[in-house]
Write a protein that holds these residues in place. Sequence first.
Motif: not given
Length: 140
Positions: A101-110
Amino acid sequence: MKTKKFLLEEKDIPTAWYNIAADMKNKPLPFLHPGTKQPIKPEDLYPIFAKSLAHQEMNDTDSWIETPDEVREMYRIWRPTPLVRAYGLEKALDTPAHIYFKNESVSPVGSHKLNSAIPQAYFCKQEDITNITTETGAGQ
């Protein structure tokens, strides 16, 4: 120790979006116009989408849609996001498949929202649209 997190480099940010509809053997049914109940045309979406986005939304022939360089440059702020191997889920499912899975929590908006909102804003700017609301397609 097994590798759990895989980090890509900025140079690995894709240059195109994949359009699954183009490769589907059985194409989705057409969207219907709420007023006429007839299949919509791209121009029916112009009041709510930038023209280029309306055409992308209706595209069921091109497997790959080029990502503009300006959008890719914005993506470099937080992408690529880490790819994580879901060993626990694989074990729980007792599957030989590798699940990631892609960990998208590292983007500025989480979350994934910017992955969609940035291109929507870009295409609106190209058409001099100044008032926009972006959406993710997930109903938020």
